[in-house]
Design a protein around this motif. Structure first.
Motif, PDB file in Angstrom:
ATOM      1  N   ASP A  81       0.845  -1.188   0.000  1.00 19.61           N
ATOM      2  CA  ASP A  81       0.000   0.000   0.000  1.00 19.61           C
ATOM      3  C   ASP A  81       0.885   1.245   0.000  1.00 19.61           C
ATOM      4  O   ASP A  81       1.795   1.377   0.833  1.00 19.61           O
ATOM      5  CB  ASP A  81      -0.901   0.024   1.239  1.00 19.61           C
ATOM      6  N   CYS A  82       0.609   2.177  -0.927  1.00 22.26           N
ATOM      7  CA  CYS A  82       1.377   3.413  -1.007  1.00 22.26           C
ATOM      8  C   CYS A  82       1.259   4.215   0.286  1.00 22.26           C
ATOM      9  O   CYS A  82       0.309   4.056   1.066  1.00 22.26           O
ATOM     10  CB  CYS A  82       0.873   4.275  -2.165  1.00 22.26           C
ATOM     11  N   ARG A  83       2.211   5.087   0.492  1.00 21.70           N
ATOM     12  CA  ARG A  83       2.189   6.026   1.624  1.00 21.70           C
ATOM     13  C   ARG A  83       0.808   6.694   1.717  1.00 21.70           C
ATOM     14  O   ARG A  83       0.270   7.181   0.720  1.00 21.70           O
ATOM     15  CB  ARG A  83       3.266   7.087   1.396  1.00 21.70           C
ATOM     16  N   GLY A  84       0.246   6.703   2.928  1.00 22.19           N
ATOM     17  CA  GLY A  84      -1.030   7.369   3.149  1.00 22.19           C
ATOM     18  C   GLY A  84      -2.241   6.550   2.771  1.00 22.19           C
ATOM     19  O   GLY A  84      -3.370   7.051   2.819  1.00 22.19           O
ATOM     20  N   SER A  85      -2.054   5.261   2.417  1.00 20.47           N
ATOM     21  CA  SER A  85      -3.191   4.410   2.063  1.00 20.47           C
ATOM     22  C   SER A  85      -3.139   3.121   2.864  1.00 20.47           C
ATOM     23  O   SER A  85      -2.075   2.691   3.315  1.00 20.47           O
ATOM     24  CB  SER A  85      -3.182   4.093   0.564  1.00 20.47           C
ATOM     25  N   MET A  92      -1.082  10.725   1.537  1.00 22.14           N
ATOM     26  CA  MET A  92      -0.912  10.696   0.088  1.00 22.14           C
ATOM     27  C   MET A  92      -1.283  12.069  -0.461  1.00 22.14           C
ATOM     28  O   MET A  92      -2.454  12.447  -0.499  1.00 22.14           O
ATOM     29  CB  MET A  92      -1.782   9.606  -0.529  1.00 22.14           C
ATOM     30  N   LEU A  93      -0.273  12.822  -0.904  1.00 23.51           N
ATOM     31  CA  LEU A  93      -0.482  14.209  -1.291  1.00 23.51           C
ATOM     32  C   LEU A  93      -1.037  14.363  -2.699  1.00 23.51           C
ATOM     33  O   LEU A  93      -1.617  15.402  -3.017  1.00 23.51           O
ATOM     34  CB  LEU A  93       0.836  14.977  -1.161  1.00 23.51           C
ATOM     35  N   ASP A  94      -0.847  13.358  -3.555  1.00 26.00           N
ATOM     36  CA  ASP A  94      -1.326  13.454  -4.934  1.00 26.00           C
ATOM     37  C   ASP A  94      -1.037  12.124  -5.618  1.00 26.00           C
ATOM     38  O   ASP A  94      -0.314  11.279  -5.087  1.00 26.00           O
ATOM     39  CB  ASP A  94      -0.610  14.589  -5.672  1.00 26.00           C
ATOM     40  N   GLU A 206      -7.359  15.083   8.477  1.00 25.39           N
ATOM     41  CA  GLU A 206      -7.076  16.512   8.577  1.00 25.39           C
ATOM     42  C   GLU A 206      -6.133  16.978   7.470  1.00 25.39           C
ATOM     43  O   GLU A 206      -6.249  18.094   6.969  1.00 25.39           O
ATOM     44  CB  GLU A 206      -6.432  16.829   9.939  1.00 25.39           C
ATOM     45  N   ARG A 207      -5.218  16.126   7.064  1.00 28.04           N
ATOM     46  CA  ARG A 207      -4.140  16.545   6.170  1.00 28.04           C
ATOM     47  C   ARG A 207      -4.373  16.166   4.706  1.00 28.04           C
ATOM     48  O   ARG A 207      -3.714  16.712   3.827  1.00 28.04           O
ATOM     49  CB  ARG A 207      -2.811  15.940   6.642  1.00 28.04           C
ATOM     50  N   THR A 208      -5.287  15.232   4.437  1.00 26.09           N
ATOM     51  CA  THR A 208      -5.437  14.787   3.043  1.00 26.09           C
ATOM     52  C   THR A 208      -6.017  15.909   2.183  1.00 26.09           C
ATOM     53  O   THR A 208      -6.979  16.568   2.564  1.00 26.09           O
ATOM     54  CB  THR A 208      -6.317  13.518   2.970  1.00 26.09           C
ATOM     55  N   PRO A 209      -5.418  16.177   1.026  1.00 28.49           N
ATOM     56  CA  PRO A 209      -5.942  17.246   0.159  1.00 28.49           C
ATOM     57  C   PRO A 209      -7.036  16.732  -0.763  1.00 28.49           C
ATOM     58  O   PRO A 209      -7.212  15.520  -0.956  1.00 28.49           O
ATOM     59  CB  PRO A 209      -4.709  17.658  -0.649  1.00 28.49           C
ATOM     60  N   ALA A 210      -7.770  17.674  -1.341  1.00 29.59           N
ATOM     61  CA  ALA A 210      -8.738  17.351  -2.393  1.00 29.59           C
ATOM     62  C   ALA A 210      -8.008  17.494  -3.724  1.00 29.59           C
ATOM     63  O   ALA A 210      -7.682  18.599  -4.151  1.00 29.59           O
ATOM     64  CB  ALA A 210      -9.946  18.280  -2.323  1.00 29.59           C
ATOM     65  N   TYR A 211      -7.748  16.384  -4.399  1.00 27.70           N
ATOM     66  CA  TYR A 211      -6.918  16.409  -5.613  1.00 27.70           C
ATOM     67  C   TYR A 211      -7.511  17.266  -6.714  1.00 27.70           C
ATOM     68  O   TYR A 211      -6.779  17.798  -7.558  1.00 27.70           O
ATOM     69  CB  TYR A 211      -6.718  14.986  -6.146  1.00 27.70           C
TER      70      TYR A 211
END
Length: 679
Positions: A81-85, A92-94, A206-211
């Motif tokens: 699983d990728c970072r943040g998943s 996962m920033l993008d 809190e930190r996940t962005p809206a792509y």
């Protein structure tokens, strides 16, 4: 068709390491599941799939069909699983962020240090994992010897779910961003992550962005899209690449481009499939994709003479003519091969487009077509709903239907009945002379096969935002009234037009819900003389027909219970309001891990609404739910996303809600306005 028996392959007993932590350079840990041959005594080559879709429950039923089968055949196999998943740490920033690619290099180095790995690694993936396999290969890590990339691309702007032909993909951009917003907000599993799972869950939300904000912020092909587009420097790839696509998948053009771009060993395979792995493919025929992979790995990881290096450059399914509805489960046809791409056996067959008819023409004839009156095209914005989904997964709901209704509201050129079968393989294109009465306009071009009963089958499609007529990096507004000669490339295709059927080109200035409409109601004038359809004709030649491929082998056993839910697609029309609503539902259904009770249920709803005479009316709405539980641990994430526009701006709202045991515990909202940039 006779299918040969697959070559016998080893059937090792398999040992599964359900949860393994992989440490990275910055202290973040990635979560992995590992399949190993239980009787292995020596270090083995490894196969890595690296995606953000949760190994525990999101792709668990699919993973065993790949990685369990690879381990049975004598390879170490990993699903990371990728970072943040999933259970992995971080955010996962993008898509394809540099962190993701650097992490993959760390994973490869970690693999080489494991006692069960001999340091020779292949990456495999469909879609996201197909993308990052190529991107990591372009970083040239020493362990990576081979890549199997399925339904992916070399060019993130040209071939992905954000833009097509410089136009905003309304049907894909927000829906995919909404899906990732929901996915990225899912919690780690307490049984894997430990007591701090809840704290980490809230930190991630809190930190996940809206792509969508980032994607809409780059409406041109700029440095953002060049990152991760291996077309920018294909020579950087030294690993051997098997590139795989399907005629019902929008990424299929990259297969032919990679065959021409890469200097490393490369072979291509295109079947009739949608956005699926070929051993699970719909529409069929599915193939023994595991065997194809093992042939590739055997040669490039183990140095065995499997014949992988002697395969034709391209093996492609040539579909036979099939009336609408006759090929719902399997497309009739045959395999064909080409030893080189571009192929010397494929030539340009030209049809001169004029008036409401298309006549075969080449050379001087095409330029001397009879002049006709210029045709003003003021398309109803609701044209296009019969085209089905851009991104198809094989479900019946997503497939295109009869195009005759939309043809009737388009500028069409139709040939006389063909006197003989016409087979094409490659990228069709249409050239037209057009003018517009506004600075911004778009063209949607459909290539169809018309049957004697009048039904019109969609063969392939092309889109062009006319401000991007010369460049995706530097779009320029149109001068109202000025004529422009434009070329519209269509999605790569393989297709056989039947004798007695007709070839049709349909042109419209709107195509909803695929494409976001131009900012103002626009009239595009098409000048009939000089219009040309170029088809990549490939004359049939039995000497270049392919060998039949083996059927899929049985999947390894899995302690999973999967309840599937069919996709739906409805189109509603209100003749008083002149409003159309297209609604689509998808679901991964419910997956239960019978070993520990882990349960996941997921649903998706996309709604596309507009009034056919109002360019300011389009609205896309996306609702997502993802419920994950085990016993008393009970979580659910819900997201709602909405996108609308004015003539000058896009407006996007997102809302994220998280629940525990049915009680709301977290909410977050976003509102964004992004200026339109020549779209």
């Amino acid at each position: 068709m006779h299918h040969p028996d697959p070559a016998p392959r080893p059937q090792h007993p398999v040992r599964v390491l359900r949860h393994v932590w992989i440490p990275l350079r910055d202290g973040v840990r990635l979560a992995a599941r590992v399949w190993l041959p239980a009787d292995a005594e020596e270090p083995l080559p490894a196969v890595l799939e690296y995606i953000p879709y949760r190994k525990n429950d999101g792709t668990a039923s699919r993973d065993v069909t790949l990685h369990g089968a690879f381990a049975q055949a004598g390879y170490a196999a990993l699903r990371v699983d990728c970072r943040g998943s999933g259970d992995s740490e971080g955010v996962m920033l993008d898509e394809y962020h540099q962190d993701e690619l650097d992490d993959a290099v760390d994973v490869l180095a970690w693999l080489e240090r494991q006692s069960w790995c001999d340091g020779n690694v292949a990456m495999i993936g469909k879609s996201w994992g197909g993308f990052n396999g190529l991107q990591v290969a372009a970083m040239n890590p020493p362990q990576l010897k081979a890549v199997v990339t399925v339904c992916s691309t070399d060019d993130r702007y040209r071939d992905d779910v954000h833009y097509q032909g410089g136009a905003v993909l309304a049907s894909e951009m927000l829906p995919w961003a909404a899906t990732m917003l929901c996915y990225n907000a899912r919690p780690q599993d307490p049984e894997v992550y430990g007591e701090s799972w809840r704290e980490e869950w809230f930190a991630r939300m809190e930190r996940t962005p809206a792509y969508i904000d980032t994607w809409l912020g780059h409406q041109r092909r700029d440095a953002y899209w060049k990152h991760g587009s291996v077309i920018e420097n294909p020579e950087a790839i030294t690993a051997a690449v098997l590139t795989v696509g399907g005629w019902a998948d929008p990424y299929r053009g990259a297969v032919l481009r990679l065959l021409g771009e890469l200097s490393s060993p490369v072979k291509g395979l295109i079947g009739p499939w949608a956005h699926t792995y070929p051993h699970q493919a719909e529409p069929g025929p599915a193939i023994d994709f595991i065997g194809e992979c093992l042939r590739w790995f055997g040669h490039y990881l183990r140095g065995e003479d499997t014949g992988a290096d002697r395969l034709p450059a391209l093996r492609a399914w040539m579909p036979d003519p099939a009336p609408l509805g006759s090929d719902l489960t399997e497309r009739p046809g045959r395999w064909v091969t080409e030893d080189r791409v571009p192929s010397p056996h494929v030539g340009a067959r030209e049809f001169a487009l004029r008036g409401s008819a298309a006549l075969p023409a080449t050379g001087r004839e095409a330029q001397e077509a009879t002049a006709g009156e210029a045709v003003p095209l003021r398309s109803p914005l609701a044209v296009g709903s019969a085209a089905g989904n851009v991104l198809q997964f094989g479900d019946l709901a997503g497939r295109p239907g009869d195009q005759a209704g939309d043809d009737g509201r388009s500028y069409t050129c139709t040939s006389a009945p063909l006197t003989e079968r016409l087979e094409i393989l490659g990228e069709p294109e249409v050239e037209l002379t057009v003018a517009a009465d506004r600075p911004q306009a778009l063209l949607a071009v459909r290539l169809c096969e018309v049957y004697p009963d009048g039904s019109s089958r969609l063969v392939t499609t092309g889109l062009l935002n006319l401000t991007h007529r010369d460049s995706h990096a530097d779009p320029q507004p149109l001068v109202p009234g000025e004529e422009y000669r434009v070329r519209v490339p269509l999605f790569v295709t393989g297709h056989a037009f039947g004798a007695g059927n007709r070839v049709r080109v349909s042109v419209s200035a709107a195509f909803w819900p695929w494409v976001w409409p131009s900012p103002e109601q626009v009239t595009v004038t098409v000048r009939p003389e000089g219009g040309v359809l170029r088809l990549p004709e490939r004359p049939a030649d039995p000497a270049r027909d392919g060998e039949p491929t083996a059927l899929p082998t049985p999947d390894p056993p899995a302690a999973l219970e999967v309840t599937e839910v069919p996709a739906t697609r409805t189109v509603r029309w209100d003749p008083v309001a002149r409003e159309q609503v297209v609604e689509m539902t998808f679901s991964d259904g419910t997956t239960v891990d019978l070993t520990d009770g882990l349960t996941r249920t997921e649903t998706e709803l996309n709604r596309f609404r507009l009034r056919e005479d109002d360019p300011a009316s389009p609205v896309v709405e996306c609702e997502r739910t993802d419920a994950i539980s085990r016993g008393a641990w009970d979580t659910e994430v819900r997201t709602y996303s909405r996108m609308s526009s004015t003539p000058t701006d896009f407006h996007v709202t997102n809302r994220l809600v998280a629940l525990e045991r049915g009680e709301e515990v977290f909410t977050r909202s976003w509102e964004t306005t992004v200026p339109r940039d020549q779209v």
